[in-house]
Write a protein that holds these residues in place. Structure first.
Motif, short mmCIF file in Angstrom:
data_model
loop_
_atom_site.label_atom_id
_atom_site.label_comp_id
_atom_site.label_asym_id
_atom_site.label_seq_id
_atom_site.Cartn_x
_atom_site.Cartn_y
_atom_site.Cartn_z
N GLY A 58 44.03 39.08 0.25
CA GLY A 58 42.62 39.19 0.54
C GLY A 58 41.71 38.89 -0.64
N HIS A 59 42.27 38.74 -1.82
CA HIS A 59 41.46 38.45 -3.00
C HIS A 59 41.40 36.94 -3.26
CE1 HIS A 59 40.77 42.60 -4.41
NE2 HIS A 59 41.91 42.85 -3.81
N THR A 60 40.42 36.54 -4.06
CA THR A 60 40.19 35.12 -4.30
C THR A 60 40.21 34.80 -5.79
OG1 THR A 60 37.78 35.36 -4.39
CG2 THR A 60 38.77 34.89 -2.22
N LEU A 61 40.46 33.54 -6.08
CA LEU A 61 40.44 33.06 -7.47
C LEU A 61 39.85 31.65 -7.49
CD1 LEU A 61 41.44 33.63 -10.45
CD2 LEU A 61 43.38 32.15 -9.86
N PRO A 62 38.77 31.44 -8.25
CA PRO A 62 38.24 30.08 -8.39
C PRO A 62 39.09 29.27 -9.36
CG PRO A 62 36.95 31.58 -9.72
CD PRO A 62 37.96 32.43 -8.99
N ILE A 63 39.28 28.01 -9.07
CA ILE A 63 39.94 27.07 -9.98
C ILE A 63 38.87 26.09 -10.43
CG2 ILE A 63 41.83 25.45 -10.34
CD1 ILE A 63 42.91 28.10 -9.54
N ASP A 64 38.34 26.28 -11.62
CA ASP A 64 37.24 25.44 -12.09
C ASP A 64 37.71 24.02 -12.40
OD1 ASP A 64 35.40 27.48 -11.86
OD2 ASP A 64 35.76 28.22 -13.89
N ALA A 65 36.74 23.16 -12.61
CA ALA A 65 37.02 21.75 -12.87
C ALA A 65 36.99 21.42 -14.36
CB ALA A 65 36.01 20.88 -12.11
N ASP A 66 37.29 22.42 -15.20
CA ASP A 66 37.26 22.20 -16.65
C ASP A 66 38.26 21.15 -17.10
OD1 ASP A 66 35.40 24.20 -16.62
OD2 ASP A 66 36.75 25.76 -17.38
N HIS A 67 39.40 21.08 -16.41
CA HIS A 67 40.44 20.11 -16.74
C HIS A 67 40.42 19.00 -15.68
CE1 HIS A 67 42.05 22.88 -19.73
NE2 HIS A 67 41.88 23.83 -18.82
N GLU A 68 40.48 17.76 -16.14
CA GLU A 68 40.32 16.64 -15.22
C GLU A 68 41.44 16.58 -14.19
OE1 GLU A 68 39.77 11.77 -15.26
OE2 GLU A 68 39.55 12.92 -17.12
N GLU A 69 42.68 16.83 -14.62
CA GLU A 69 43.81 16.78 -13.69
C GLU A 69 44.38 18.19 -13.53
OE1 GLU A 69 46.61 13.73 -14.70
OE2 GLU A 69 45.11 12.13 -14.52
N ARG A 70 44.49 18.62 -12.26
CA ARG A 70 44.92 19.99 -11.97
C ARG A 70 45.85 19.99 -10.77
NH1 ARG A 70 39.51 21.98 -10.06
NH2 ARG A 70 39.55 19.79 -9.39
N ALA A 71 46.77 20.94 -10.79
CA ALA A 71 47.64 21.15 -9.63
C ALA A 71 47.97 22.64 -9.55
CB ALA A 71 48.92 20.32 -9.74
N LEU A 72 48.44 23.06 -8.39
CA LEU A 72 48.82 24.45 -8.15
C LEU A 72 50.16 24.44 -7.43
CD1 LEU A 72 46.53 27.23 -6.63
CD2 LEU A 72 48.82 26.81 -5.71
N TYR A 73 51.09 25.28 -7.90
CA TYR A 73 52.39 25.37 -7.25
C TYR A 73 52.57 26.80 -6.75
CZ TYR A 73 57.38 25.18 -6.35
OH TYR A 73 58.62 25.25 -5.74
N VAL A 74 52.87 26.93 -5.45
CA VAL A 74 53.04 28.26 -4.84
C VAL A 74 54.48 28.71 -5.05
CG1 VAL A 74 52.80 29.64 -2.76
CG2 VAL A 74 51.33 27.63 -3.08
N VAL A 75 54.64 29.80 -5.80
CA VAL A 75 55.96 30.36 -6.07
C VAL A 75 56.37 31.32 -4.96
CG1 VAL A 75 57.33 31.74 -7.70
CG2 VAL A 75 55.62 30.12 -8.56
N ASP A 76 55.44 32.18 -4.53
CA ASP A 76 55.75 33.19 -3.52
C ASP A 76 54.46 33.57 -2.80
OD1 ASP A 76 57.46 34.89 -2.11
OD2 ASP A 76 57.00 36.58 -3.42
N GLY A 77 54.58 33.92 -1.51
CA GLY A 77 53.41 34.30 -0.74
C GLY A 77 52.73 33.10 -0.10
N THR A 78 51.57 33.34 0.48
CA THR A 78 50.82 32.31 1.20
C THR A 78 49.38 32.30 0.72
OG1 THR A 78 52.20 32.66 3.16
CG2 THR A 78 50.13 31.46 3.48
N ILE A 79 48.85 31.11 0.46
CA ILE A 79 47.46 30.99 0.04
C ILE A 79 46.67 30.20 1.08
CG2 ILE A 79 48.03 31.12 -2.40
CD1 ILE A 79 47.54 28.06 -2.54
#
Length: 307
Positions: free
Chosen positions: A201-222
């Protein structure tokens, strides 16, 4: 460390979130006894994200008593290997004479430069009684000016990394900068890597400070903009867009990226270079036995692949 000569991962389905460039579905290989490895980079559509040119997620698994990890001595050039554990322990040895165990939350940053050899094994009581294993093996490419730098090894303890805790979120800043916190790990190219735990139920912003970004889900659902993502997916984002990640359940993921590299890189087996000729030279050197030995692990080695 490279567990298998994997084929390219594949791209996932199209999603509604405009900030997503694409989703990589890793190729998974079962190495026996329930020990699986998922390779997300390099992929057909993302050869690199920032300087990250290789991304393996291994485990979680449980080694039986008397068994363990045995990655025999093997060479690298033109990259830094980044080992990061969530569970278990690995003994690292290299041709510089380093002999050091890595444990969860710590980081081993080994810069190959012009050439290094290392092994990674389960040892001691971990092998005698059995042990868990779960973590990431990543490679970052070196800038052209540093591809032939002297090899080096650095170990950083868990206590060295800044941790941001607020409103159901915990972010460990492992390399680079995130949310105003800066990692103590020195890097040769703008690099970002963060380990994130987000409560349901909580949120996290991923800012655009870095030109290239990715996210890898290890566990759980986003959830991102109405799209949900399960574990084992690498989400590659478009530059410039601010993203908000919502945890649909208690979630564990990592964010990675940085500045684009200074040109394309060639990758073959454990070698990375901006020059194909340099890779051919490294292949010949390993086959001829010209790389240094690993003190304490001199007998075995991984032979050069046939193709």
């Amino acid at each position: 460390m490279s567990f298998f000569p994997g084929q390219d991962p594949v791209a996932g389905d199209a999603y509604s979130c405009d900030a997503l460039a694409h989703v990589v579905v890793p190729r998974t290989v079962d190495l026996g006894d329930g020990f699986s490895v998922r390779r997300a980079l390099p992929s057909a559509r993302s050869r690199m994200v920032g300087p990250f040119i290789f991304f393996d997620h291994f485990g979680p698994a449980e080694f039986r008593a008397g068994t363990g990890l045995d990655v025999r001595p093997h060479p690298h050039i033109g990259l830094s290997t980044v080992t990061y554990l969530f569970d278990g322990e690995i003994m690292h040895r290299d041709s510089l004479g380093t002999a050091l165990a890595i444990r969860p939350g710590e980081i081993n940053w080994m810069t190959a430069g012009r050439g290094i050899v290392h092994s990674e094994r389960t040892h001691g009581t971990q092998r005698t009684f059995g042990s868990p294993i779960h973590g990431l093996q990543m490679w970052v490419a070196l800038p052209k000016a540093h591809e032939e730098t002297a090899p080096a090894f650095a170990h950083h303890a868990t206590s060295e990394f800044p941790v941001i805790e607020d409103m159901g979120k915990t972010v460990r800043v492992v390399t680079g900068s995130l949310y105003g916190a800066i990692s103590p790990v020195p890097v040769l190219h703008e690099t970002m890597f963060g380990d994130v735990v987000l409560k349901a139920g909580h949120t996290l912003p991923i800012d655009a400070d870095h030109e290239e970004r990715a996210l890898y889900v290890v566990d759980g659902t986003i959830d991102i903009a109405g799209d949900t993502f399960e574990p084992g997916r690498l989400l590659v984002f478009k530059p410039g867009d601010r993203i908000t990640v919502t945890a649909a359940s208690d979630t564990h993921f990592v964010v990675l990226g940085g500045a684009p590299m200074d040109g394309p890189r060639h990758i073959w087996w454990n070698f990375v270079s901006s020059s194909k000729d340099r890779i051919e030279q490294a292949k010949a050197d390993w086959k001829a036995g010209h790389f240094d030995k690993v003190p304490g692990d001199e007998i075995e080695f991984i032979p050069l692949p046939e193709k």
